[in-house]
Design a protein around this motif. Structure first.
Motif, PDB file in Angstrom:
ATOM      1  N   ARG A 117       0.940  -1.272  -0.229  1.00 48.48           N
ATOM      2  CA  ARG A 117       0.074  -0.072  -0.152  1.00 48.48           C
ATOM      3  C   ARG A 117       0.810   1.162   0.120  1.00 48.48           C
ATOM      4  N   GLN A 118       1.769   1.247   1.023  1.00 46.53           N
ATOM      5  CA  GLN A 118       2.756   2.621   0.933  1.00 46.53           C
ATOM      6  C   GLN A 118       3.523   2.974  -0.249  1.00 46.53           C
ATOM      7  N   LYS A 119       3.960   1.721  -0.625  1.00 43.37           N
ATOM      8  CA  LYS A 119       5.034   1.771  -1.875  1.00 43.37           C
ATOM      9  C   LYS A 119       4.073   2.385  -3.012  1.00 43.37           C
ATOM     10  N   LEU A 120       3.017   1.725  -3.405  1.00 44.25           N
ATOM     11  CA  LEU A 120       2.031   2.410  -4.468  1.00 44.25           C
ATOM     12  C   LEU A 120       1.546   3.729  -4.096  1.00 44.25           C
ATOM     13  N   ALA A 121       1.300   3.971  -3.073  1.00 34.19           N
ATOM     14  CA  ALA A 121       0.677   5.392  -2.726  1.00 34.19           C
ATOM     15  C   ALA A 121       1.808   6.341  -2.950  1.00 34.19           C
ATOM     16  N   SER A 122       3.137   6.145  -2.643  1.00 29.85           N
ATOM     17  CA  SER A 122       4.457   6.987  -2.656  1.00 29.85           C
ATOM     18  C   SER A 122       4.449   7.081  -4.091  1.00 29.85           C
ATOM     19  N   ILE A 123       4.378   6.072  -5.035  1.00 27.74           N
ATOM     20  CA  ILE A 123       4.823   6.115  -6.421  1.00 27.74           C
ATOM     21  C   ILE A 123       3.741   7.057  -7.036  1.00 27.74           C
ATOM     22  N   ILE A 124       2.465   7.013  -6.616  1.00 28.64           N
ATOM     23  CA  ILE A 124       1.321   7.770  -7.245  1.00 28.64           C
ATOM     24  C   ILE A 124       1.463   9.336  -6.973  1.00 28.64           C
ATOM     25  N   ASP A 125       1.957   9.517  -5.637  1.00 28.83           N
ATOM     26  CA  ASP A 125       1.960  10.915  -4.988  1.00 28.83           C
ATOM     27  C   ASP A 125       3.269  11.500  -6.047  1.00 28.83           C
ATOM     28  N   ARG A 132       2.317  17.959 -11.770  1.00 28.00           N
ATOM     29  CA  ARG A 132       1.631  19.352 -11.376  1.00 28.00           C
ATOM     30  C   ARG A 132       3.362  20.477 -12.018  1.00 28.00           C
ATOM     31  N   GLN A 133       4.194  19.716 -11.522  1.00 25.40           N
ATOM     32  CA  GLN A 133       5.444  20.361 -12.133  1.00 25.40           C
ATOM     33  C   GLN A 133       5.783  20.531 -13.646  1.00 25.40           C
ATOM     34  N   GLY A 134       5.119  19.546 -14.205  1.00 20.59           N
ATOM     35  CA  GLY A 134       5.230  19.691 -16.025  1.00 20.59           C
ATOM     36  C   GLY A 134       6.543  18.708 -16.351  1.00 20.59           C
ATOM     37  N   ASN A 135       6.908  18.093 -15.185  1.00 21.96           N
ATOM     38  CA  ASN A 135       7.989  17.298 -15.620  1.00 21.96           C
ATOM     39  C   ASN A 135       7.447  15.863 -16.315  1.00 21.96           C
ATOM     40  N   GLU A 136       7.486  15.991 -17.450  1.00 23.95           N
ATOM     41  CA  GLU A 136       6.895  14.842 -18.323  1.00 23.95           C
ATOM     42  C   GLU A 136       7.633  13.652 -18.161  1.00 23.95           C
ATOM     43  N   ALA A 137       8.800  13.555 -18.122  1.00 29.40           N
ATOM     44  CA  ALA A 137       9.730  12.383 -18.295  1.00 29.40           C
ATOM     45  C   ALA A 137       9.455  11.746 -16.958  1.00 29.40           C
ATOM     46  N   LYS A 138       9.696  12.359 -15.882  1.00 30.28           N
ATOM     47  CA  LYS A 138       9.507  12.007 -14.538  1.00 30.28           C
ATOM     48  C   LYS A 138       7.982  11.463 -14.296  1.00 30.28           C
ATOM     49  N   ARG A 139       6.994  11.935 -14.793  1.00 24.54           N
ATOM     50  CA  ARG A 139       5.704  11.345 -14.621  1.00 24.54           C
ATOM     51  C   ARG A 139       5.540  10.033 -15.410  1.00 24.54           C
ATOM     52  N   VAL A 140       6.006   9.901 -16.545  1.00 24.76           N
ATOM     53  CA  VAL A 140       6.049   8.772 -17.367  1.00 24.76           C
ATOM     54  C   VAL A 140       6.648   7.602 -16.569  1.00 24.76           C
ATOM     55  N   GLU A 141       7.854   8.043 -16.255  1.00 19.83           N
ATOM     56  CA  GLU A 141       8.418   7.094 -15.248  1.00 19.83           C
ATOM     57  C   GLU A 141       7.804   6.631 -14.060  1.00 19.83           C
ATOM     58  N   CYS A 142       7.132   7.543 -13.548  1.00 23.77           N
ATOM     59  CA  CYS A 142       6.295   6.959 -12.338  1.00 23.77           C
ATOM     60  C   CYS A 142       5.029   6.197 -12.854  1.00 23.77           C
ATOM     61  N   SER A 143       4.353   6.401 -13.709  1.00 25.63           N
ATOM     62  CA  SER A 143       3.357   5.780 -14.327  1.00 25.63           C
ATOM     63  C   SER A 143       3.638   4.490 -14.537  1.00 25.63           C
ATOM     64  N   CYS A 185      -0.176  10.591 -22.635  1.00 30.21           N
ATOM     65  CA  CYS A 185      -0.916   9.541 -21.935  1.00 30.21           C
ATOM     66  C   CYS A 185      -1.132   9.807 -20.591  1.00 30.21           C
ATOM     67  N   TYR A 186      -1.626  11.027 -20.026  1.00 37.07           N
ATOM     68  CA  TYR A 186      -1.524  11.071 -18.639  1.00 37.07           C
ATOM     69  C   TYR A 186      -3.381  10.998 -18.501  1.00 37.07           C
ATOM     70  N   LEU A 187      -3.685  10.220 -17.684  1.00 37.16           N
ATOM     71  CA  LEU A 187      -5.131   9.772 -17.320  1.00 37.16           C
ATOM     72  C   LEU A 187      -5.162  10.251 -15.891  1.00 37.16           C
ATOM     73  N   ASP A 188      -5.787  11.553 -15.561  1.00 35.64           N
ATOM     74  CA  ASP A 188      -5.894  12.454 -14.321  1.00 35.64           C
ATOM     75  C   ASP A 188      -5.603  11.499 -13.190  1.00 35.64           C
ATOM     76  N   HIS A 189      -6.682  10.854 -12.329  1.00 35.00           N
ATOM     77  CA  HIS A 189      -6.445  10.273 -11.200  1.00 35.00           C
ATOM     78  C   HIS A 189      -6.710   8.820 -11.347  1.00 35.00           C
ATOM     79  N   ASP A 190      -6.546   8.393 -12.526  1.00 35.59           N
ATOM     80  CA  ASP A 190      -6.916   6.712 -12.752  1.00 35.59           C
ATOM     81  C   ASP A 190      -5.837   5.809 -11.592  1.00 35.59           C
TER      82      ASP A 190
END
Lengths: 246, 246
Positions: A117-125, A132-143, A185-190
């Motif tokens: 639970r914690q791991k997933l939550a932290s990745i999603i955070d 929000r910071q517009g860091n696209e590369a980072k966002r894809v990596e987290c996704s 490919c960002y799907l808001d709060h999926d």
DNA sequence: AAAACAAACATTGTATACAGTAGAGGAACA
DNA sequence: TGTTCCTCTACTGTATACAATGTTTGTTTT
């Protein structure tokens, strides 16, 4: 042909000096996931050998393994290339992934450990922050990290490695078919919603949700029928001519 | 160690003289399917090279591919062996196969072409004939043919190759865990019933039926927990001793 | 007799050499 | 200009040599 992606590859992992071929496989996998190695890229054996400081034997083994994973394609006597699946196969990959990842979500639903639970939550955070910071590369990596973690944690290991493969192939087809100016490919709060269902929701609901998420992802791609099968005869106006297609 | 299975291998396919490594892969796959190559069998590179008249290079490539398919296992500096999955993995393989083959049944249900109908019917007829005649080898072969044909005809090719792999792995675990005197996995008219549902039945009913068929198959195996984790201390009667397990 | 050691053997890991094939470029020709 | 042919280069396919490791066997030691 421009082959300066070699620098990017070598930049990764601090030379863990593993079995040799495993290192090459890992590096190429990682480079494909992060889209530094676009579909169709040439992978000559000697070039790879020079980059990693090994001989063709080792490179050859790595390539064979990647072919088995459908990451690269090899035709006899021709250079290996990063795979470039057509639209039909792309749809099949997504369908297979819905099946497998849906089942894994189902297996995991309501049974997450505290750690998971914690791991997933932290990745999603981290993902939402990057967005929000517009860091696209980072966002894809987290996704990607979210889905890879689910594959890792699959109670059924057989399905887990299947999903790992499918995630890789999905990265390839996204690189191929993503629409030009799309919000990659960002799907808001999926993912956040998904986590909620994995924690509490009934298994079949988590499965349905996962499948819907993946369908939404697929819908973001441009999968209109390509201009394969061009019928020269019809284009050039020869009425009854034999249809020669390219 | 007795290695006279080599004769059986060479007996197959009339030397189609393909790419070399493809031939080896095919032969070993076939030998595993028909259980001539039991789990744990040693596969030394030079031995295979002599059998097929090629050098270690091409044997090596074949082995690498088979490792990727989970047909054989390789530890560093040790001879490759036919895989011998434990009970946990066996259950996972069956679960994965239920998922994939169920979906394929679902995709095919109500959409069989005339050719597909006839082909399946003829295989099943042959299977029942073999069973009445007590020709066990033939019966197993036909039973496998049914499932392999479904994998071949899967509208989704990605799922199709997944199923092909899973069928192979299923053969291995059946060889490993089949009960001693059992009527080697014959489920009376399951295949005939299945065909009926593939022809007419609703998709989800075909899926459920397929899953039930595979569950019945799994139930015929002896998957009781093995004597792994033998706790020497408890056996030898040391009351509070540190439990040393093998 | 049981355990520990050591040498011989079997087998894999890697590099390299050579042969063969596909593709690019350029010259000859219409 | 466009086409055909040829050569040259880049690359892969296969075999083989050598090094390194695992395994077995026999011998010694306790």
């Amino acid at each position: 042909m421009n082959e300066d992606w070699t620098k990017h590859i070598a930049a990764d992992l601090p030379a863990t000096a593993r079995n040799g071929d495993q290192q090459i496989v890992d590096m190429i996998r990682q480079a494909v996931l992060t889209q530094r190695l676009p579909p169709g890229t040439r992978l000559p054996e000697v070039t790879l050998g020079n980059i990693f400081g090994v001989s063709r034997s080792v490179v050859r083994k790595a390539l064979t393994r990647l072919v088995a994973d459908h990451i690269i394609v090899q035709h006899p006597n021709q250079v290996a290339r990063i795979a470039a699946p057509d639209i039909v196969e792309t749809r099949e990959i997504f369908a297979a992934r819905r099946l497998v990842e849906g089942e894994i979500a189902s297996l995991l639903a309501g049974k997450l450990t505290q750690t998971q639970r914690q791991k997933l939550a932290s990745i999603i955070d981290e993902e939402q922050l990057a967005h929000r910071q517009g860091n696209e590369a980072k966002r894809v990596e987290c996704s990607l990290a979210v889905h890879r973690y689910l594959a890792d944690q699959s109670p059924n290991r057989v399905l887990g490695v299947m999903l790992t493969d499918l995630i890789l192939r999905t990265s390839i087809v996204i690189a191929l078919y993503k629409r030009a100016g799309m919000q990659a490919c960002y799907l808001d709060h999926d993912h956040a919603n998904l986590l909620q269902l994995l924690e509490n929701g009934p298994a079949d609901e988590a499965c349905r949700r996962m499948r819907a998420h993946l369908s939404a992802l697929e819908a973001l791609l441009d999968l209109r029928a390509q201009e394969t099968h061009i019928d020269l005869a019809s284009i050039l106006g020869v009425p009854g001519g034999a249809s020669a297609s390219i």
